[in-house]
Write a protein that holds these residues in place. Structure first.
Motif, PDB file in Angstrom:
ATOM      1  N   CYS A 151     -12.396  -6.899  -0.341  1.00  0.00           N
ATOM      2  CA  CYS A 151     -11.281  -5.606  -0.436  1.00  0.00           C
ATOM      3  C   CYS A 151     -11.908  -4.716  -1.895  1.00  0.00           C
ATOM      4  O   CYS A 151     -11.801  -5.312  -2.735  1.00  0.00           O
ATOM      5  CB  CYS A 151     -10.231  -6.488  -1.038  1.00  0.00           C
ATOM      6  SG  CYS A 151      -9.532  -4.751  -1.275  1.00  0.00           S
ATOM      7  N   CYS A 186      -4.181   0.199  -2.266  1.00  0.00           N
ATOM      8  CA  CYS A 186      -4.390   0.174  -0.495  1.00  0.00           C
ATOM      9  C   CYS A 186      -4.716   1.229   0.292  1.00  0.00           C
ATOM     10  O   CYS A 186      -3.937   2.066  -0.132  1.00  0.00           O
ATOM     11  CB  CYS A 186      -3.425  -0.773   0.243  1.00  0.00           C
ATOM     12  SG  CYS A 186      -4.337  -1.367   2.032  1.00  0.00           S
ATOM     13  N   CYS A 223      -8.017   0.514   4.744  1.00  0.00           N
ATOM     14  CA  CYS A 223      -9.399   0.181   5.772  1.00  0.00           C
ATOM     15  C   CYS A 223     -10.081  -0.812   6.723  1.00  0.00           C
ATOM     16  O   CYS A 223     -10.652  -0.760   6.976  1.00  0.00           O
ATOM     17  CB  CYS A 223     -11.005   0.595   3.783  1.00  0.00           C
ATOM     18  SG  CYS A 223     -11.246  -1.008   3.210  1.00  0.00           S
ATOM     19  N   CYS A 264     -10.726  -6.400   5.193  1.00  0.00           N
ATOM     20  CA  CYS A 264     -10.768  -7.177   4.840  1.00  0.00           C
ATOM     21  C   CYS A 264      -9.402  -8.072   6.051  1.00  0.00           C
ATOM     22  O   CYS A 264     -10.324  -9.532   6.382  1.00  0.00           O
ATOM     23  CB  CYS A 264      -8.711  -6.821   3.958  1.00  0.00           C
ATOM     24  SG  CYS A 264      -8.035  -6.785   4.259  1.00  0.00           S
TER      25      CYS A 264
HETATM   26  S1  SF4 Z   1      -7.114  -2.379   3.508  1.00  0.00           S
HETATM   27 FE1  SF4 Z   1      -7.737  -4.337   2.644  1.00  0.00          FE
HETATM   28  S2  SF4 Z   1      -9.543  -3.823   2.016  1.00  0.00           S
HETATM   29 FE2  SF4 Z   1      -8.612  -1.791   2.696  1.00  0.00          FE
HETATM   30  S3  SF4 Z   1      -8.152  -1.970   0.872  1.00  0.00           S
HETATM   31 FE3  SF4 Z   1      -6.082  -2.408   1.470  1.00  0.00          FE
HETATM   32  S4  SF4 Z   1      -6.174  -4.456   0.960  1.00  0.00           S
HETATM   33 FE4  SF4 Z   1      -8.645  -3.806   0.415  1.00  0.00          FE
END
Ligand code: SF4
Ligand SMILES: Cc1ncc(C[n+]2csc(CCOP(=O)(O)OP(=O)(O)O)c2C)c(N)n1
Ligand code: SF4
Ligand code: SF4
Lengths: 78, 255
Positions: free
Chosen positions: A23, A50, A53, A56
């Motif tokens: 992340c 968050c 995106c 993760c």
């Molecule tokens: S979607 Fe996942 S990787 Fe993207 S910011 Fe949120 S927790 Fe982080």
């Protein structure tokens, strides 16, 4: 309202930590919870950061993460 | 097991488990890249809308339970024989989409002959080759793909090429043949590489739909359990060490 939201399937998560490392915004961390298989599962430690995106979820080897994006930001991105 | 989550108000779902996967949890160890690769194949099947006419061939190895994970038909081949089984199914039923999913012990050791000859005949099948440089399922013995110096249970002092042979570059070998349409080597140790690997898998399936012939995607994978590394360390080891011996990129592409 945060741009992104991660929902963890706690029974699929194996606590490998790859999502935490991947992340870009430091959103995820281990929670204090263990699932039925004995794995320590992840949670959103900093939900406000968050972006949705989905990096993760893409690196998760157990398909344990579902990603949601705030509707106006989805339209903005499209 | 997995429950349908209601979409939170004001949000849109942008990532969820592909339709081609069942609700069964994977039986891979925590952090093993097999899980990423298995999901990418399922995503490709979803995106091409071919679930109802796809047949997978499962290997002997840690992916032996693929039939439980996928919602399409599966045949579990004898060790190394996946390309031969795929050949039979594809020739009998050319309307089906047929793919194999095999480890390096399966595809590049006991199954070398079947792999080479299916490639050489240019069989119109898709091959997903998961190279983690070790026999994962049986407890971490040396594979033909093990790196020089790498410790395994059968090379406790590290692989010594003059005694144990050099890493077998099966994709480079197959790329020399006239039969194959597409041979590529990919990895999934970070987000950008996962995106690229997904594109390669999609192409390998599209080639079959277009009748182009044998397409193989080798994907450098991990075995944190038998490498005795954390999942994060294992990913870094692929990025830094394994790619030195097995460079990433397309080896053959007839276009
Ligand atoms: S979607 Fe996942 S990787 Fe993207 S910011 Fe949120 S927790 Fe982080
Ligand atoms: C005919 C036969 N020989 C040997 C075995 C034992 N065996 C099971 S899995 C395996 C190797 C698996 O390694 P790989 O293909 O690299 O897959 P991984 O488990 O690493 O994903 C072996 C030798 C077997 N099941 N059948
Ligand atoms: S990558 Fe997946 S399995 Fe690993 S800790 Fe994160 S959610 Fe759990
Ligand atoms: S033994 Fe190795 S290859 Fe097999 S599931 Fe475990 S980590 Fe993955």
């Amino acid at each position: 309202m945060p741009k992104g939201l991660v929902i963890v399937d706690k029974e699929r998560c194996k606590g490998c930590g790859l999502c935490i490392e991947a992340c870009p915004f430091g959103v995820l961390d281990f929670s204090s919870e263990y699932n039925a298989s004995g794995y320590r599962v992840v949670h959103m430690a900093h939900p406000e950061k968050c972006t949705g995106c989905a990096v993760c979820a893409n690196v998760c080897p157990d398909v344990a993460l579902e990603i949601y994006r705030e509707e106006s930001s989805v339209r903005g991105a499209a | 097991m997995s429950v349908e989550v209601a979409v939170p108000k004001g949000y849109t779902r942008v990532f969820s488990k592909p339709r081609a996967l069942s609700d069964a949890g994977f039986t891979y160890c925590p952090g093993c890249h097999h899980g990423i690769i298995t999901r990418l194949v399922a995503e490709a099947i979803d995106e091409l809308g071919i679930l109802e006419r796809t047949v997978g061939i499962a290997p002997v190895g840690c992916a032996v339970f693929l039939d439980r994970f996928f919602n399409c038909d599966f045949v579990q081949a004898a060790h190394g024989r996946a390309c031969a089984v795929a050949t039979g199914i594809k020739r009998a039923r050319p309307d089906l989409v047929v793919f194999t999913y095999q480890g390096d012990g399966d595809l590049a050791a006991i199954g070398t002959a079947e792999t080479v000859h299916a490639a050489n005949r240019g069989e119109n099948i898709t091959v997903i080759f998961v190279n983690n440089g070790i026999y994962g399922m049986t407890g971490g013995e040396m594979a033909p793909t093990t790196l020089p110096g790498q410790r395994t249970t059968t090379t406790p002092a590290g692989r010594e090429p003059r005694l144990h042979g050099y890493p077998l570059k099966i994709s480079e070998m197959l790329a020399q043949l006239d039969g194959p349409a597409y041979i590529t080597r990919q990895a999934v140790f970070d987000h950008p590489h996962i995106v690229k690997a997904k594109r390669a898998i999609l192409k390998a399936f599209r080639n079959q739909l277009d009748g182009k012939g044998f397409s193989l995607v080798e994907i450098l994978s991990t075995c944190p359990t038998n490498w005795r590394m954390s999942p994060a360390e294992a990913g870094r080891w692929v990025a830094e060490e394994v790619t030195e011996v097995f460079p990433l990129g397309d080896l053959k592409d007839v276009g």
